[in-house]
Design a protein around this motif. Structure first.
Motif, PDB file in Angstrom:
ATOM      1  N   ARG A  58       0.817  -1.302  -0.076  1.00 41.89           N
ATOM      2  CA  ARG A  58       0.001  -0.057   0.006  1.00 41.89           C
ATOM      3  C   ARG A  58       0.901   1.288  -0.147  1.00 41.89           C
ATOM      4  NH1 ARG A  58      -5.542   0.600   2.294  1.00 41.89           N
ATOM      5  NH2 ARG A  58      -5.503   2.829   3.056  1.00 41.89           N
ATOM      6  N   GLU A  59       1.800   1.130   0.925  1.00 43.62           N
ATOM      7  CA  GLU A  59       2.887   2.318   0.938  1.00 43.62           C
ATOM      8  C   GLU A  59       3.438   2.766  -0.161  1.00 43.62           C
ATOM      9  OE1 GLU A  59       4.487   1.553   4.868  1.00 43.62           O
ATOM     10  OE2 GLU A  59       6.220   2.747   3.845  1.00 43.62           O
ATOM     11  N   VAL A  70       1.249   4.418  -2.648  1.00 44.35           N
ATOM     12  CA  VAL A  70       1.189   5.792  -2.522  1.00 44.35           C
ATOM     13  C   VAL A  70       2.330   6.395  -3.063  1.00 44.35           C
ATOM     14  CG1 VAL A  70       0.910   7.426  -0.562  1.00 44.35           C
ATOM     15  CG2 VAL A  70      -0.110   5.327  -0.422  1.00 44.35           C
ATOM     16  N   LEU A  71       3.358   5.982  -2.679  1.00 50.04           N
ATOM     17  CA  LEU A  71       4.732   6.671  -3.074  1.00 50.04           C
ATOM     18  C   LEU A  71       4.515   6.678  -4.735  1.00 50.04           C
ATOM     19  CD1 LEU A  71       7.460   5.098  -0.927  1.00 50.04           C
ATOM     20  CD2 LEU A  71       6.967   7.705  -1.234  1.00 50.04           C
ATOM     21  N   PRO A 110       0.404   1.973  -8.961  1.00 50.27           N
ATOM     22  CA  PRO A 110      -0.200   3.114  -7.958  1.00 50.27           C
ATOM     23  C   PRO A 110      -1.267   2.652  -7.362  1.00 50.27           C
ATOM     24  CG  PRO A 110       0.261   3.872 -10.292  1.00 50.27           C
ATOM     25  CD  PRO A 110       0.843   2.407 -10.098  1.00 50.27           C
ATOM     26  N   LEU A 111      -2.208   2.103  -8.094  1.00 48.19           N
ATOM     27  CA  LEU A 111      -3.527   1.484  -7.548  1.00 48.19           C
ATOM     28  C   LEU A 111      -3.704   0.916  -6.531  1.00 48.19           C
ATOM     29  CD1 LEU A 111      -6.107   0.561 -10.503  1.00 48.19           C
ATOM     30  CD2 LEU A 111      -6.199   2.386  -9.044  1.00 48.19           C
ATOM     31  N   ALA A 134      -2.383   1.629  -3.935  1.00 48.72           N
ATOM     32  CA  ALA A 134      -2.368   2.420  -2.597  1.00 48.72           C
ATOM     33  C   ALA A 134      -3.961   2.640  -2.344  1.00 48.72           C
ATOM     34  CB  ALA A 134      -1.956   3.977  -2.937  1.00 48.72           C
ATOM     35  N   VAL A 135      -4.838   2.206  -3.455  1.00 51.21           N
ATOM     36  CA  VAL A 135      -6.275   2.253  -2.940  1.00 51.21           C
ATOM     37  C   VAL A 135      -6.998   1.020  -2.759  1.00 51.21           C
ATOM     38  CG1 VAL A 135      -7.031   4.493  -3.426  1.00 51.21           C
ATOM     39  CG2 VAL A 135      -6.504   3.099  -5.184  1.00 51.21           C
ATOM     40  N   HIS A 172      -9.850   6.912 -10.583  1.00 51.37           N
ATOM     41  CA  HIS A 172      -8.592   6.307 -10.579  1.00 51.37           C
ATOM     42  C   HIS A 172      -8.086   6.418 -12.140  1.00 51.37           C
ATOM     43  CE1 HIS A 172      -9.579   3.458  -7.241  1.00 51.37           C
ATOM     44  NE2 HIS A 172      -9.242   4.550  -7.009  1.00 51.37           N
ATOM     45  N   LEU A 193      -4.092   6.824 -12.434  1.00 51.16           N
ATOM     46  CA  LEU A 193      -3.849   5.732 -11.456  1.00 51.16           C
ATOM     47  C   LEU A 193      -4.075   4.513 -12.366  1.00 51.16           C
ATOM     48  CD1 LEU A 193      -4.857   6.708  -8.246  1.00 51.16           C
ATOM     49  CD2 LEU A 193      -2.439   6.548  -8.990  1.00 51.16           C
ATOM     50  N   ARG A 223       1.502  13.179 -12.229  1.00 54.36           N
ATOM     51  CA  ARG A 223       0.581  12.931 -10.787  1.00 54.36           C
ATOM     52  C   ARG A 223       1.420  13.750  -9.881  1.00 54.36           C
ATOM     53  NH1 ARG A 223       0.517   7.292 -12.098  1.00 54.36           N
ATOM     54  NH2 ARG A 223       2.156   6.942 -10.772  1.00 54.36           N
ATOM     55  N   PHE A 225      -6.812  10.021   0.365  1.00 55.38           N
ATOM     56  CA  PHE A 225      -7.271   8.616   0.147  1.00 55.38           C
ATOM     57  C   PHE A 225      -8.142   8.388   1.575  1.00 55.38           C
ATOM     58  CE2 PHE A 225      -3.022   8.404  -1.959  1.00 55.38           C
ATOM     59  CZ  PHE A 225      -3.646   7.913  -3.003  1.00 55.38           C
ATOM     60  N   ASN A 250      -3.172   6.841   4.301  1.00 52.75           N
ATOM     61  CA  ASN A 250      -2.186   6.530   3.270  1.00 52.75           C
ATOM     62  C   ASN A 250      -0.799   7.407   3.489  1.00 52.75           C
ATOM     63  OD1 ASN A 250      -3.597   4.383   2.710  1.00 52.75           O
ATOM     64  ND2 ASN A 250      -3.565   4.946   0.433  1.00 52.75           N
ATOM     65  N   LEU A 251      -0.494   7.751   4.772  1.00 50.05           N
ATOM     66  CA  LEU A 251       0.835   8.473   4.995  1.00 50.05           C
ATOM     67  C   LEU A 251       1.727   7.442   5.131  1.00 50.05           C
ATOM     68  CD1 LEU A 251      -0.796  11.220   7.809  1.00 50.05           C
ATOM     69  CD2 LEU A 251      -0.616  11.500   5.187  1.00 50.05           C
ATOM     70  N   LEU A 252       2.933   7.715   5.044  1.00 52.05           N
ATOM     71  CA  LEU A 252       4.235   6.881   5.137  1.00 52.05           C
ATOM     72  C   LEU A 252       4.580   6.932   6.702  1.00 52.05           C
ATOM     73  CD1 LEU A 252       6.739   7.298   2.314  1.00 52.05           C
ATOM     74  CD2 LEU A 252       4.536   6.176   2.527  1.00 52.05           C
ATOM     75  N   LEU A 285       6.415  15.643   1.064  1.00 53.48           N
ATOM     76  CA  LEU A 285       7.052  14.178   0.367  1.00 53.48           C
ATOM     77  C   LEU A 285       6.787  14.637  -1.420  1.00 53.48           C
ATOM     78  CD1 LEU A 285       8.504  11.681   0.260  1.00 53.48           C
ATOM     79  CD2 LEU A 285       6.323  10.885   0.767  1.00 53.48           C
ATOM     80  N   LEU A 287       9.899  14.670  -3.813  1.00 55.98           N
ATOM     81  CA  LEU A 287      10.225  13.695  -4.940  1.00 55.98           C
ATOM     82  C   LEU A 287      10.244  14.474  -6.236  1.00 55.98           C
ATOM     83  CD1 LEU A 287       7.276  11.310  -4.041  1.00 55.98           C
ATOM     84  CD2 LEU A 287       9.547  10.764  -4.091  1.00 55.98           C
ATOM     85  N   ASP A 313     -10.721  10.546  -2.393  1.00 52.26           N
ATOM     86  CA  ASP A 313     -11.412   9.232  -2.659  1.00 52.26           C
ATOM     87  C   ASP A 313     -12.066   8.832  -1.298  1.00 52.26           C
ATOM     88  OD1 ASP A 313     -12.474   6.556  -3.431  1.00 52.26           O
ATOM     89  OD2 ASP A 313     -10.382   5.925  -3.565  1.00 52.26           O
TER      90      ASP A 313
END
Lengths: 855, 258
Positions: A756-757, A760-761, A848-849, A851-852, B64, B69, B96, B104, B108-110, B121, B125, B179
């Motif tokens: 998942r992580e 997200v990245l 990347p999907l 992530a969700v 998506h 995505l 993106r 999300f 979905n945080l690191l 972040l 990047l 989302d």
């Protein structure tokens, strides 16, 4: 719960592959060494049975030290042979005159010159049909006089001789040349496994190995119905008392078996060490795997608990899973071990012992050992994770969010680790003043090093933070990818530490060995050169062969030679110790040896007097002026005589333990009046190929002799440490292999956990290459951490132990082999990078999907 | 707060994102499922749009595909003027990073990064330095000052989602896709997050597209589009919760009768 365990194993089979491989490696080494030992022993027994099949009783002369050949072998003559053949129950009698000769190949290189064994010589003793049944001729004819020889056909092929050639050989002195007139075959497994066999006519062999008209041995075959023991009794009755004895064929075979068992067991040591190391390292991998599996399944386990599974059932399920994994690994390892067993003879240098080949023998002990070790290690290692699984509370089944891994490391573990590391360091430091490698000190050193390593393992999770943060300064240069890699490595210090532990242990072992090896080699180099002022050394390879005594004068006459000082080598027994003695000429010895006398002087050396080395003086508690009871040569204590110690010199490998008067040593040595070394000083220290050639010619190009200059001598000394190197690189390979498996394992799991992580990245804008680099950097961080820790432990241990070697080798000094250490570091980091390849690619391929969509 | 996007102050009236004839199918043969069936929709700049529909209506798939995505099967999906199907993976990633922000449902945080590190972040990047002033603005907007050094595990769900909103805003994307941003939050935290999203549109001129099935959440938007069975079936400007609920119930009734 067993069914649950089985399902789990099948569900996670890809996760478990690395664990299986690691355990399988250890089991393979164990199986391999056991099967190898069993097979070799069986092959030996088979060949012994063949060799002794038609020997019921052998008659051999009674060993009488110091006796002349005539006295020694006097009783075994043709009269005795005839007498024995008339005994009741004797079917046939076969006299033998056996010995050992060293052959030169056609191009002049000696064959098996460095080996004491496997160079057989025999007499051709024709039976009633005019043929010797033991040595059937395959070409040519049997030797008839002292100018002729027959060779085993394998031997002739190795040496490149064909019928009609002149064969160069030596027994224990002068060089002999004989015409090759026949080729024979033999069923002696030792010859067929690479030994040499020369066959002479009876009279010549008798002269060479016994005495004129005498034999070295008489073999008898019993008639059917006569037992070996019965026959032996009858034979003993007719033998002259104290001059010859009878031994049954089965007793001889038994003696050989005992010898073989000791030998094959000595071959087991290295593979078993490898097995121990790989299993020990593998333990961390197993713990890691099951910890990760338990963590990943914590909700499932909580659910089981919620619906009524007891803690014990949870533990049993995890252990059952471990047992299944261990079982699979054992089975696989066992098969792999059979491969190891077939490869071992070529990996270990067994040529010295002429191991016969035969089918692989798989004993029940081997199967049990493989199973017990594979399953035992896996289950034991999984015990800790299983406890953790049992602690999972049923309520966790209700939690929706994943619990982040705890970054805390138990304080108790830290304290224990610290205490152990300090204790180990302290023990090693306590040896700083010790200068001798006594068993006590060595034990302390091993113990200290072991505790230090165990402490480091316990401390590793605590050290991971600071060390990886330090490394992070480097990775920070790579931007956000570097930062993320560092933080991911720090996320679960226990996992990082356990992954790095494998590399740490192997690096500790290998770097420690490398340092000791380097330091020892340098010391040996320094020492070999230090004790010697001669420019050439002409030497036999052992004390039971001699340089032709006329050769000393011939060497002295070679143009360019200033001094040729003969040395007679033998052993000296004083009390329980057997040490090496060099018989020298006091007049010339100063010119060829650098002797540093702590007291007394070599000038006083005379008959009945000896000088001793510093360590000999210490061990025997003697000093200059005192007397020492000792015997030179193969004597027994009843032949002790008093020697006056006239001086004590600094240990010197050229002078050996004791310096004696040459005539004294020669009188009592293995070969009377023989010389084993000639130390040559050239004018102006000149060394050249021509000079070497002339020196070789002066000793008749004998296959028994070595002519070496100082450089060659030093090189030979360095070769002594060869076995240590094999062990070192073997350990390095295993360590690196198991570490790689562990790292792949951890990375694959951690990628799976972080799907998942990573999604997200990717969604918020990290390129595939960024993900790949991140995973690779994580692996490098872990590898670097393990390597650094291991390097520190290994080099520190070796540094502290170096004090011990000082006593044994005066020139020893701590010298780290920078090139080797760099290589070790580079290799370890490369392993990290290589291990990351697949997991990194897999991570980068994630959409990347995820992530969700990935819950 | 008078901060506005330079691009928005221009008289450029092109929509921030645009789909036309967008079709997305999964699987092959018998198992073929059409998630989106020739959907055409525009998301106007500086507006807060909610995408609504029952589960399985294709609203998440739409998001998506629009966010780059998930590749589309046919039709066109554009962000600004950029046609997404013409981009390779590398270009999509950069798009993106530069032009899209995400919020999300699961935050979905690191977990290894602090709140502040999470927020910056996407900028890091992209190799960009965060502007201090802008950062202060968004941190103040989402009310996270004083929590910036915390790791996600030390924050409540509402706080984590506010970090996620700040992260989406940090790179001043052309469009933010959210989302089900309130799906995992209690009603108070959810209301807070929705207010921040609305404020970012009203005060910072951001464009936001939010997928939700909650009429209360949809009421925060300027406009609601309704999806059913992969088709765009209706839309509503300046919605109220009651109006949205009414429409939804109507679709469900329709679904039952047909």
């Amino acid at each position: 719960m067993l069914r649950t365990a089985l399902r789990n194993v099948l569900a996670h089979k890809t996760r478990l592959i690395m664990t299986v491989l690691a355990v399988c490696l250890g089991v393979a080494f164990i199986t391999g060494s056991l099967v190898f030992a069993d097979s070799t022993a069986a092959a030996y027994r088979a060949s012994m049975a063949r060799n002794y099949a038609d020997i019921s009783v052998s008659v051999t002369p009674t060993l009488r030290p110091g006796a002349s050949d005539q006295e020694q072998y006097g009783a075994l003559d043709d009269t005795l042979v005839r007498k024995l053949s008339t005994l009741a129950g004797v079917a046939s009698v076969r006299p033998e005159a056996n010995g050992s000769v060293t052959l030169s190949a056609k191009d002049g290189t000696p064959i098996r010159a460095d080996s004491m064994m496997g160079k057989f010589a025999a007499a051709y003793v024709p039976g009633a049909d005019g043929k010797d049944s033991r040595y059937p001729l395959t070409a040519g004819r049997a030797p008839r006089n002292s100018d002729e020889i027959a060779l085993d056909r394998g031997t002739a092929a190795t040496a490149d001789y064909v019928l009609g050639d002149t064969v160069t050989l030596a027994k224990d002195g002068p060089v002999l040349k004989k015409h090759l007139v026949g080729l024979v075959s033999t069923h002696d497994s030792r010859v067929n496994a690479g030994g040499t066999l020369a066959v002479f006519d009876k009279v010549t062999a008798q002269k060479m190995f016994a005495a004129p008209g005498r034999y070295t041995q008489i073999d008898l075959t019993a008639t059917p119905g006569t037992s070996q023991a019965e026959l032996a009794d009858r034979v003993t009755a007719v033998l002259p008392t104290d001059r010859a004895e009878a031994i049954t064929g089965s007793a001889q075979a038994d003696q050989q078996s005992v010898l073989i068992n000791t030998k094959t067991h000595s071959y087991e040591r290295l593979p078993l060490l490898f097995a121990a190391v790989s299993l020990f390292i593998g333990t961390f991998l197993i713990i890691n795997t099951f910890t990760m599996l338990v963590a990943r399944r914590s909700r499932e386990i909580a659910l089981l608990r919620a619906i009524g599974a007891t803690r014990r059932q949870v533990v049993r399920s995890v252990l059952g899973e471990a047992a299944l994994v261990g079982l699979a690994a054992s089975a696989l390892g066992f098969l792999l071990g059979l491969g190891v067993a077939t490869l071992l003879p070529s990996v270990l240098d067994t040529s010295g012992d002429l191991l016969p080949s035969g089918p692989l023998v798989i004993g029940p002990t081997t199967v049990l050992a493989a199973l017990a070790v594979g399953v035992g290690v896996t289950v034991l290692a999984a015990w800790l994770p299983s406890r953790r699984a049992a602690r999972i509370a049923p309520i966790e089944a209700m939690r929706t969010a994943e619990q982040p891994p705890s970054a805390t490391v138990s304080r108790i573990r830290g304290i224990i680790g610290l205490v152990m590391a300090l204790l180990g360091t302290g023990l090693l430091f306590s040896l700083s003043d010790a200068t001798s490698a006594t068993d006590d000190n060595l034990q302390t050193a091993m113990f200290g090093a072991g505790i230090l390593v165990a402490g480091l393992i316990a401390l590793a999770p605590l050290l991971a933070g600071p060390v990886i943060r330090l490394l992070g300064r480097l990775t920070a240069r790579l931007g956000v990818v570097g930062d993320l890699a560092r933080e991911n490595t720090l996320r679960d210090p226990r996992r990082t530490a356990a992954t790095a532990a494998a590399l740490m242990i192997s690096t500790t072992l290998v770097s420690g060995l490398a340092v000791i090896n380097q330091s020892t080699n340098q010391a040996l180099d320094a020492q070999a050169a230090a004790g010697l002022s001669a420019d050439y050394i002409i030497s036999t390879r052992n004390t039971t062969t001699a340089i032709d005594s006329d050769a000393v004068q011939r060497v002295a006459d070679v143009p360019g030679v200033r001094t040729a000082s003969p040395v007679a080598d033998s052993t000296i027994s004083a009390g329980p110790y057997v040490k090496a003695v060099s018989g020298v000429d006091p007049k010339t010895v100063d010119d060829v040896m650098k002797l540093q006398f702590l007291s007394g002087s070599i000038k006083n050396l005379a008959p009945g007097k000896i000088a001793v080395s510093h360590s000999f003086a210490r061990d025997h508690h003697v000093t200059t002026g005192e007397q020492l009871k000792a015997s030179i040569g193969p004597g027994t204590s009843d032949r002790d005589r008093p020697y006056t110690v006239i001086g004590v010199y600094q240990d010197n490998p050229t002078a050996q333990d004791v310096l004696g008067y040459r005539a004294d040593v020669q009188e009592d040595s293995y070969l009377r009046d023989s010389v084993q070394r000639i130390l040559v000083r050239t004018t102006d220290g000149a060394v050249s190929r021509d000079l070497e050639k002339h020196l070789r010619a002066a000793v008749s190009d004998s296959p028994l002799l070595k002519v070496q200059d100082r450089d060659q001598l030093v090189q030979e000394q360095a070769g002594v440490a060869g076995e240590l190197m094999t062990m070192m690189f073997g350990l390095l390979t295993i360590g690196v292999l198991v570490s790689a498996l562990g790292m792949i394992n951890t990375l694959v799991m951690s990628v799976a956990e972080r799907t998942r992580e990573i999604g997200v990245l990717r969604a918020i804008g990290m390129h595939r290459s960024g993900i790949r680099h991140m995973i690779q950097l994580e692996a490098l961080c872990v590898a670097a951490f393990g390597t650094l820790l291991g390097l520190a432990g290994g080099v520190f241990g070796a540094w502290k132990v170096s004090g011990l070697a000082n006593g044994a080798i005066p020139q020893y000094s701590f010298s780290p082999p920078w090139a080797t250490l760099t290589l070790i570091v580079a290799l370890s980091l490369a392993v990290g990078a290589a291990a990351a390849a697949v997991p990194a690619r897999r991570a980068a391929a994630l959409s990347p999907l995820r992530a969700v969509t990935d819950a | 707060m008078s901060h506005t996007f330079p691009s928005l102050s221009s008289p450029f009236t092109e929509p921030a994102a645009h789909a036309s004839g967008l079709t997305k199918t999964y699987g092959k043969g018998e198992a073929r499922v059409t998630a989106l069936d020739a959907v055409s929709v525009e998301f106007a700049r500086g507006r807060f749009t909610a995408v609504m529909g029952p589960s399985g209506s294709g609203k998440s798939t739409l998001m998506h595909c629009m966010a780059g995505l998930d590749p589309v099967t046919s039709g066109s999906a554009r962000i600004g003027r950029v046609e997404l199907s013409s981009l390779n993976d590398r270009q999509l990633t950069e798009l993106r990073r530069e032009k899209v922000g995400f919020v999300f449902q699961g935050f979905n945080l690191l977990p290894t990064l602090t709140a502040l590190e999470n927020i910056v972040l996407p900028l890091r990047l992209a190799g960009r330095r965060p502007e201090a002033e802008w950062l202060e603005t968004i941190v103040a907007t989402v009310g996270l000052a004083g929590r910036l050094a915390h790791r996600p595990a030390q924050l409540s769900g509402g706080q984590q989602q506010r970090v996620a909103v700040a992260r989406a805003l940090a790179s001043r994307p052309e469009i933010i896709f959210a989302d089900e941003p309130t799906g995992n939050l209690d009603s108070r935290s959810g209301a807070e997050v929705l207010s921040f999203l609305r404020d970012s549109v009203r005060e910072l001129g951001q464009t936001v597209v939010m997928v939700t099935h909650d009429p209360l959440a949809a009421a925060y938007a300027d406009r609601v589009v309704f999806l059913s069975d992969g088709r765009l079936v209706d839309e509503l400007d300046a919605p109220t919760a009651d109006a949205v609920l009414e429409r939804m119930l109507a679709f469900e009734a329709q679904g039952r009768t047909t």
